[in-house]
Design an enzyme around this catalytic site. Structure first.
Site, PDB file in Angstrom:
ATOM      1  CG  ASN A 150      81.404  72.736  41.632  1.00  0.00           C
ATOM      2  OD1 ASN A 150      81.635  73.918  41.818  1.00  0.00           O
ATOM      3  ND2 ASN A 150      82.346  71.859  41.335  1.00  0.00           N
ATOM      4  CD  GLU A 248      90.778  75.345  38.304  1.00  0.00           C
ATOM      5  OE1 GLU A 248      91.931  75.774  38.382  1.00  0.00           O
ATOM      6  OE2 GLU A 248      90.440  74.363  37.629  1.00  0.00           O
ATOM      7  CB  CYS A 282      85.932  71.214  37.535  1.00  0.00           C
ATOM      8  SG  CYS A 282      86.977  71.426  38.963  1.00  0.00           S
ATOM      9  CD  GLU A 461      91.972  78.355  42.302  1.00  0.00           C
ATOM     10  OE1 GLU A 461      91.380  77.294  42.057  1.00  0.00           O
ATOM     11  OE2 GLU A 461      91.418  79.338  42.820  1.00  0.00           O
TER      12      GLU A 461
HETATM   13  O1  TXE Z   1      78.928  78.706  36.305  1.00  0.00           O
HETATM   14  P1  TXE Z   1      79.122  80.219  35.999  1.00  0.00           P
HETATM   15  P2  TXE Z   1      77.601  78.012  36.609  1.00  0.00           P
HETATM   16  C1  TXE Z   1      80.705  74.612  34.617  1.00  0.00           C
HETATM   17  C2  TXE Z   1      79.660  73.558  34.433  1.00  0.00           C
HETATM   18  C3  TXE Z   1      78.394  74.324  34.584  1.00  0.00           C
HETATM   19  C4  TXE Z   1      78.775  75.631  33.911  1.00  0.00           C
HETATM   20  C5  TXE Z   1      77.900  76.774  34.363  1.00  0.00           C
HETATM   21  O2  TXE Z   1      79.740  73.041  33.111  1.00  0.00           O
HETATM   22  O3  TXE Z   1      77.330  73.712  33.905  1.00  0.00           O
HETATM   23  O4  TXE Z   1      80.109  75.866  34.330  1.00  0.00           O
HETATM   24  O5  TXE Z   1      77.833  76.690  35.802  1.00  0.00           O
HETATM   25  C6  TXE Z   1      79.575  84.135  38.440  1.00  0.00           C
HETATM   26  N1  TXE Z   1      81.200  88.143  35.630  1.00  0.00           N
HETATM   27  N2  TXE Z   1      81.197  74.680  35.975  1.00  0.00           N
HETATM   28  O6  TXE Z   1      76.395  78.645  36.051  1.00  0.00           O
HETATM   29  O7  TXE Z   1      77.998  80.840  35.274  1.00  0.00           O
HETATM   30  C7  TXE Z   1      78.352  83.384  38.901  1.00  0.00           C
HETATM   31  O8  TXE Z   1      77.435  84.234  39.541  1.00  0.00           O
HETATM   32  C8  TXE Z   1      81.513  87.774  36.889  1.00  0.00           C
HETATM   33  C9  TXE Z   1      82.525  74.200  36.243  1.00  0.00           C
HETATM   34  O9  TXE Z   1      77.696  77.926  38.075  1.00  0.00           O
HETATM   35  O10 TXE Z   1      80.445  80.248  35.398  1.00  0.00           O
HETATM   36  C10 TXE Z   1      78.974  82.374  39.860  1.00  0.00           C
HETATM   37  O11 TXE Z   1      79.235  82.979  41.101  1.00  0.00           O
HETATM   38  N3  TXE Z   1      80.988  86.690  37.514  1.00  0.00           N
HETATM   39  C11 TXE Z   1      83.064  74.819  37.505  1.00  0.00           C
HETATM   40  C12 TXE Z   1      80.288  82.028  39.176  1.00  0.00           C
HETATM   41  O12 TXE Z   1      80.564  83.113  38.312  1.00  0.00           O
HETATM   42  C13 TXE Z   1      80.132  85.922  36.811  1.00  0.00           C
HETATM   43  C14 TXE Z   1      82.111  74.702  38.629  1.00  0.00           C
HETATM   44  C15 TXE Z   1      80.215  80.747  38.338  1.00  0.00           C
HETATM   45  O13 TXE Z   1      79.127  80.889  37.474  1.00  0.00           O
HETATM   46  C16 TXE Z   1      79.747  86.228  35.485  1.00  0.00           C
HETATM   47  C17 TXE Z   1      80.820  75.207  38.266  1.00  0.00           C
HETATM   48  C18 TXE Z   1      80.331  87.391  34.900  1.00  0.00           C
HETATM   49  N4  TXE Z   1      80.033  87.772  33.648  1.00  0.00           N
HETATM   50  C19 TXE Z   1      80.388  75.186  36.940  1.00  0.00           C
HETATM   51  N5  TXE Z   1      78.850  85.275  35.064  1.00  0.00           N
HETATM   52  C20 TXE Z   1      84.365  74.202  37.960  1.00  0.00           C
HETATM   53  N6  TXE Z   1      85.441  74.473  37.227  1.00  0.00           N
HETATM   54  O14 TXE Z   1      84.390  73.562  38.989  1.00  0.00           O
HETATM   55  C21 TXE Z   1      78.705  84.410  36.091  1.00  0.00           C
HETATM   56  N7  TXE Z   1      79.458  84.790  37.140  1.00  0.00           N
END
Ligand code: TXE
Length: 480
Positions: A150, A248, A282, A461
């Protein structure tokens, strides 16, 4: 076709297995590049590079380490237009937002922690009887930084900067959905002469390279930002390995809008808090609780603003609302709007995918959407939608507002809009969130603890919190 490579040991390298993933531009829905689908072998190479670089890096005089971070910040600022364009193409956010917020904040992250490392003090405790304790705060060693799509470069560097400032070597993985600016950071490290292996940037999926980084025995700490379910999966994997873990995660942030607020200013700020970055932050306000005397007036004013918010090609300088980050995410957000309708929600405006003309005809665009008439227990009030969708509910008194706001599994950020001083501070004390903004939103001092509670994450953080996360404390007791 824009082919990205991993950045390992100061050099760009193709993935060991020569496997790639398509990179899609959200505004056009077209594949514009390819990124490495890295795995264990690539992590092994990165760990070897970090292991080699660590002794010199952690023993380097603080000022010298800080100079590298300042140089990176200056190079980011020098390349701001290129980085902002790359961010917009990858993420779909308006180019003005990338240029005014995302990229400048990436530079600020490096500047801030360059200064933090020279101010990072420790404690000593003198005892009666000729003994004194002093606390050493030493770098953890090799750490993993995993970031979401994001705010790509903004959150990627928010983890990397303190990790480097504290004397660690880093293996960093951006989201596979928005890899480009992370890839360009490698060039910036080469340009400033960051020692090889200090920062290694790997691309690929979470399930493959993300998990491999987390699992590697020599990676001693993981700093993660992303979805709550992903955070839970990582925590489950790492618990038996006793690694340091910073999570986070998501948020479902309430805005408490009182009748005595400064109406026009509150309207402007709440609207921005709701729809900035297409609602994909977020910290966005997604549950609006409005005191009944101004509910109708505030609602109508919000509807008018939402209807005036032009969805457009994010590369246009005038764009204020761009594309959602992916087709899958657009479908996820649309599914929540459908769920709201099935739960009795009334869509006041928006709710439909938008098809633009020209190059953006196949892009992932959605109107700003307002929904009312939902119970607080409804999915759209309890689950993180992470799109331009907000819900509105009236309330009649402070206690009701607090109860509604705290009725959530999340606990990241709340905003309170009132001129009543006592009310503001009492609510701030009682809101179950890690951050409370009063009459403002996203006003950030990087020294402050940043993060949430419950399903919004683990740890904090920012400032000294980040420096302490990326160091191990050791107490030395001397008898003399
Ligand atoms: O997040 P992911 P995504 C929320 C928001 C969104 C949902 C999924 O609701 O719809 O999360 O978003 C890596 N081991 N937020 O798909 O899947 C992945 O490759 C290690 C809130 O982006 O959590 C990416 O680099 N790494 C959030 C990162 O984790 C893993 C902002 C985030 O991916 C992994 C974004 C694993 N098992 C989404 N699985 C905020 N707090 O700002 C995935 N990744």
């Amino acid at each position: 076709m824009d082919i990205i490579a991993n950045f390992i040991d100061g050099q760009y390298q193709a993935p060991c297995q020569q496997q790639y993933i398509d990179n899609i531009e959200p505004a056009t829905g077209q594949v514009y590049g390819q990124i490495p689908d890295s795995g264990d072998d690539d992590v092994e190479l990165a760990v070897a590079a970090a292991r080699k670089a660590l002794p010199a890096w952690q023993l380097m005089p603080l000022e010298q380490r800080a100079d590298y971070l300042i140089a990176i910040a200056q190079e980011i600022e020098r390349r701001i237009d290129e980085l902002a364009t790359a961010e917009t193409i990858d993420n779909g956010k308006p180019i003005s937002l990338a240029r005014e917020v995302d990229i400048p904040r990436a530079a600020s992250n490096f500047k801030f922690f360059a200064h933090a490392c020279s101010q990072f003090a420790s404690e000593s405790h003198a005892m009666a009887g000729n003994a004194i304790n002093y606390t050493l705060r030493q770098p953890v060693g090799i750490v993993g930084c995993i970031s979401p799509w994001n705010l790509p470069l903004y959150l990627f560097t928010w983890k990397i900067a303190p990790a480097l400032a504290a004397g660690n070597c880093v293996i960093a993985k951006p989201s596979e959905v928005t890899p480009k600016t992370a890839a360009l950071l490698g060039e910036i490290c080469q340009k400033v002469g960051l020692p090889n292996g200090v920062l290694n940037i790997l691309h690929g999926t979470g399930a493959m390279v993300g998990q491999a980084i987390c699992q590697h025995e020599e990676v001693k700490a993981i700093s993660f930002t992303g979805g709550t379910s992903t955070g839970a999966a990582i925590a489950q994997l790492l618990a038996p390995k006793f690694k340091k873990l910073s999570l986070e995660l998501g948020g479902k942030n309430p805005a408490l809008i009182f009748a005595d607020c400064d109406f026009d200013s509150t309207l402007e700020q709440v609207f921005r808090a709701s729809f900035a970055n297409q609602g994909q932050i977020c910290l966005c306000a997604s549950r609006l609780y409005i005191e009944r005397p101004i509910y109708e007036k505030f609602k109508q004013a919000l509807i008018a603003k939402a209807q005036a918010l032009q969805v457009s090609d994010p590369l246009l300088e005038t764009s204020k609302m761009g594309a959602l980050v992916s087709k899958a995410h657009l479908q996820k957000v649309l599914s929540y709007i459908a769920a709201a309708k099935s739960e009795g929600g009334v869509v006041l405006t928006g709710g439909e995918q938008i098809q633009l003309s020209g190059r953006c005809q196949q892009g992932y665009f959605l109107q700003a959407t307002l929904i009312e008439n939902l119970a607080n227990s409804a999915r759209c009030n309890q689950e993180e939608i992470f799109g331009p969708v907000i819900t509105l509910q009236p309330f009649d008194n402070d206690q009701e507002a607090l109860t509604l706001a705290n009725d959530s599994q999340y606990g990241l950020a709340a905003t309170v809009w009132t001129n009543h001083l006592a009310r503001a501070h009492q609510l701030a004390e009682n809101l179950n969130t890690g951050i409370v903004w009063i009459n403002c939103w996203l006003l950030r001092d990087l020294r402050t603890p940043f993060g949430g509670m419950n399903h919004s994450g683990l740890g904090r953080e920012g400032g000294v919190e980040a420096m302490r996360f990326f160091t191990e404390s050791k107490n030395v007791c001397v008898k003399y």
